[in-house]
Enzyme design. Structure first.
Site, PDB file in Angstrom:
ATOM      1  N   LEU A   9     104.210 -11.278  45.120  1.00  0.00           N
ATOM      2  CA  LEU A   9     104.243 -10.386  46.275  1.00  0.00           C
ATOM      3  C   LEU A   9     103.624 -11.096  47.473  1.00  0.00           C
ATOM      4  O   LEU A   9     102.424 -11.363  47.489  1.00  0.00           O
ATOM      5  CB  LEU A   9     103.487  -9.091  45.967  1.00  0.00           C
ATOM      6  CG  LEU A   9     103.914  -8.346  44.688  1.00  0.00           C
ATOM      7  CD1 LEU A   9     103.183  -7.020  44.569  1.00  0.00           C
ATOM      8  CD2 LEU A   9     105.415  -8.141  44.650  1.00  0.00           C
ATOM      9  N   ASP A 104      98.529 -13.835  48.119  1.00  0.00           N
ATOM     10  CA  ASP A 104      97.252 -14.061  48.803  1.00  0.00           C
ATOM     11  C   ASP A 104      96.074 -14.114  47.838  1.00  0.00           C
ATOM     12  O   ASP A 104      94.922 -13.983  48.256  1.00  0.00           O
ATOM     13  CB  ASP A 104      97.017 -12.991  49.871  1.00  0.00           C
ATOM     14  CG  ASP A 104      96.955 -11.586  49.300  1.00  0.00           C
ATOM     15  OD1 ASP A 104      97.149 -11.434  48.075  1.00  0.00           O
ATOM     16  OD2 ASP A 104      96.723 -10.633  50.074  1.00  0.00           O
ATOM     17  N   HIS A 364      84.648 -58.155  61.395  1.00  0.00           N
ATOM     18  CA  HIS A 364      84.181 -57.524  62.628  1.00  0.00           C
ATOM     19  C   HIS A 364      85.309 -57.315  63.628  1.00  0.00           C
ATOM     20  O   HIS A 364      86.073 -58.234  63.913  1.00  0.00           O
ATOM     21  CB  HIS A 364      83.114 -58.380  63.343  1.00  0.00           C
ATOM     22  CG  HIS A 364      82.128 -59.038  62.445  1.00  0.00           C
ATOM     23  ND1 HIS A 364      81.056 -58.380  61.902  1.00  0.00           N
ATOM     24  CD2 HIS A 364      82.058 -60.312  61.986  1.00  0.00           C
ATOM     25  CE1 HIS A 364      80.360 -59.212  61.148  1.00  0.00           C
ATOM     26  NE2 HIS A 364      80.952 -60.388  61.179  1.00  0.00           N
ATOM     27  N   ASN A 387     101.465 -57.838  66.979  1.00  0.00           N
ATOM     28  CA  ASN A 387     102.669 -57.662  66.171  1.00  0.00           C
ATOM     29  C   ASN A 387     103.788 -56.927  66.881  1.00  0.00           C
ATOM     30  O   ASN A 387     104.901 -56.854  66.360  1.00  0.00           O
ATOM     31  CB  ASN A 387     102.319 -56.900  64.887  1.00  0.00           C
ATOM     32  CG  ASN A 387     101.672 -55.552  65.154  1.00  0.00           C
ATOM     33  OD1 ASN A 387     100.965 -55.388  66.134  1.00  0.00           O
ATOM     34  ND2 ASN A 387     101.922 -54.598  64.282  1.00  0.00           N
TER      35      ASN A 387
END
EC number: 2.7.7.23
Length: 458
Positions: A9, A104, A364, A387
């Site tokens: 439901l 629910d 780093h 790239n």
């Protein structure tokens, strides 16, 4: 074998959610509430799953997607739970049983439902009930004082003062015999304070028809708690996460604080795994033995092998991490990346769609994208693999034993050959020869008698 039909439901409006999003589509643990109910129902291997939808129904169907095993039935008017189940009658078998679930009520467990189904058969009915310290708002289970058999369910609005003292309540989840279902639903009346057709009224009918009524209870009360507002949704979220954490701790996982931890998918852990606070695991995540996840990390669809450590504030997604790696702090590993064993990825490093072979270090302030990196490579601080040319992505190949000096740019497509050294501050645009030092710098000069510009004091 007993045929099992499932009716879910999910037609309620959810006004108290105060949202344009249908109630059953609000997320819990990273997926819509209704998805939890559907996933649990599927575990039971039912003959049919029928979803009764209404408010926001088309969005609900669209979100669930095209599942040929689901039957969708629209309830145009919300006239009560009995009316809702009646809409599903044409889809249900004449024999077997029907399990009624609520869209629910997301956290009921499959084992709880299996125990309930085991209590039912083709000529009996089973109710999932629970005793609450504060039963206000729920329908009460009325039992015969002599036999302790269930006689009826009385809704809160219609209950007498003496009945309101009863602590055993109806969760709404029940198993009904199909052979009686149509007759019972046809006899329902809306002569009550709400003017609705209550599914619970069939209990008294079953008693009158001599149908045996059994009851079963969940292991935890929160399994049967429904979501009516954002407060209840938040409460269930924490209950679910603590239940997941408890299960992981029983398997040996060590949490700094199990209350500050979220799984939004599936997390599988090996032995001696440590998880610090505020970590989020999304999708499918697998952690090997002796893995440590430090504070405030997000992992999405990740496999991390034995002995690796993820330092604080790191985000890793759609990535495989080998053994004894070190990632972070403040690292971002993006989709399509594979880190082999003993790779170090340090602070403020971003890696995307790249393969980093064993023993290599990017410690780093660097960006590595669309790169095939060999073994024992050392990437200096501030290195960028360039790239993207504005239209297409290109690959960078860095072979074994390469040393890249700090603040270098590698303009893809490019190959840095085995054993090469790139001098700091270089912009490399062509393939480099094996084993040689490659530089691209302008000549350093010093200008005598140069004076720094000064602001006027006017």
């Amino acid at each position: 074998m007993l045929q099992i039909d499932v009716v879910i439901l999910a037609a309620g409006m959810g006004k108290r959610m105060r949202s344009t999003l249908p109630k059953v589509l609000h997320p819990l643990a990273g997926k819509p509430i209704l998805f939890h109910v559907l996933d649990t129902a599927r575990i039971l291997s039912p003959t049919k799953i029928c979803v009764i939808y209404g408010h926001g129904g088309e969005l609900v169907r669209q979100t669930v997607g095209n599942d040929p095993n689901l039957i969708w039935v629209k309830q145009t008017q919300q006239l009560g739970t009995g009316h809702a189940v009646k809409q599903a009658l044409p889809c249900l078998g004449k024999n077997g049983i029907t399990l009624v679930l609520f869209g629910d009520v997301p956290l009921v467990k499959s084992n709880t439902l299996k125990s309930l189904i085991d209590k039912a058969c083709e000529d009996s009915l089973a109710l999932l009930t629970v005793e609450l310290n504060d039963p206000a708002g729920y329908g009460r289970i009325i039992r015969d004082p002599k036999t302790n058999r269930v006689q009826a369910i009385v809704e809160e609005q219609d209950a007498l003062p003496s009945q309101k003292k009863i602590r055993e309540i109806n969760t709404g989840i029940m198993v009904l015999p199909n052979m009686y279902l149509e007759s019972w639903l046809d006899r329902l009346s809306n002569a009550n304070t709400q003017g609705e057709y209550y599914l619970t009224d069939i209990i008294a009918m079953a008693v009158n028809d001599g149908v045996q009524i059994e009851t079963s209870s969940p292991a935890s009360d929160w399994e049967v708690v429904g979501v009516n507002d954002k407060i209840q949704l938040s409460t269930l979220e924490r209950a679910h996460q603590q239940d997941v954490a408890k299960g992981l701790m029983e398997q040996g996982v060590m949490f700094a604080d199990p209350a500050r931890f979220d799984v939004r998918g599936q997390l599988i852990c090996g032995h001696n795994v440590e998880i610090d606070i505020n970590c989020v695991f999304e999708g499918n995540v697998r952690l090997g033995d002796n893995v440590k996840i430090s504070a405030n990390c997000i992992l999405r669809n990740v496999a991390i092998s034995d002995g690796s450590i993820v330092h604080p504030f790191s985000m890793i997604e759609d990535t495989e991490v080998g053994k004894n790696c070190r990632v972070g702090p403040y690292a971002r590993i993006r989709p399509g990346t594979q880190l082999d064993d003993a790779v170090h990825v340090g602070n403020f490093v971003e890696i995307k769609n790249s393969h980093i072979a064993s023993g290599s270090k990017v410690n780093h302030l660097s960006y590595i994208g669309d790169t095939e990196m060999g073994r024992r490579v050392n990437i200096g601080a501030g290195t960028i693999t360039c790239n993207y040319d504005g239209a297409f992505k290109h690959q960078t190949i860095i072979e074994d034993d390469v040393f890249i000096g700090s603040d270098s740019q590698l303009i893809a497509p490019i190959t840095v050959a085995k054993g090469s050294t790139i001098g700091a501050g270089s912009t490399i645009t062509r393939d480099t020869p094996e084993g040689q030092l490659t530089l691209s710098r302008i000549k350093q000069i010093s200008i005598a008698n140069w004076k720094r510009p000064k602001k006027n004091k006017d």
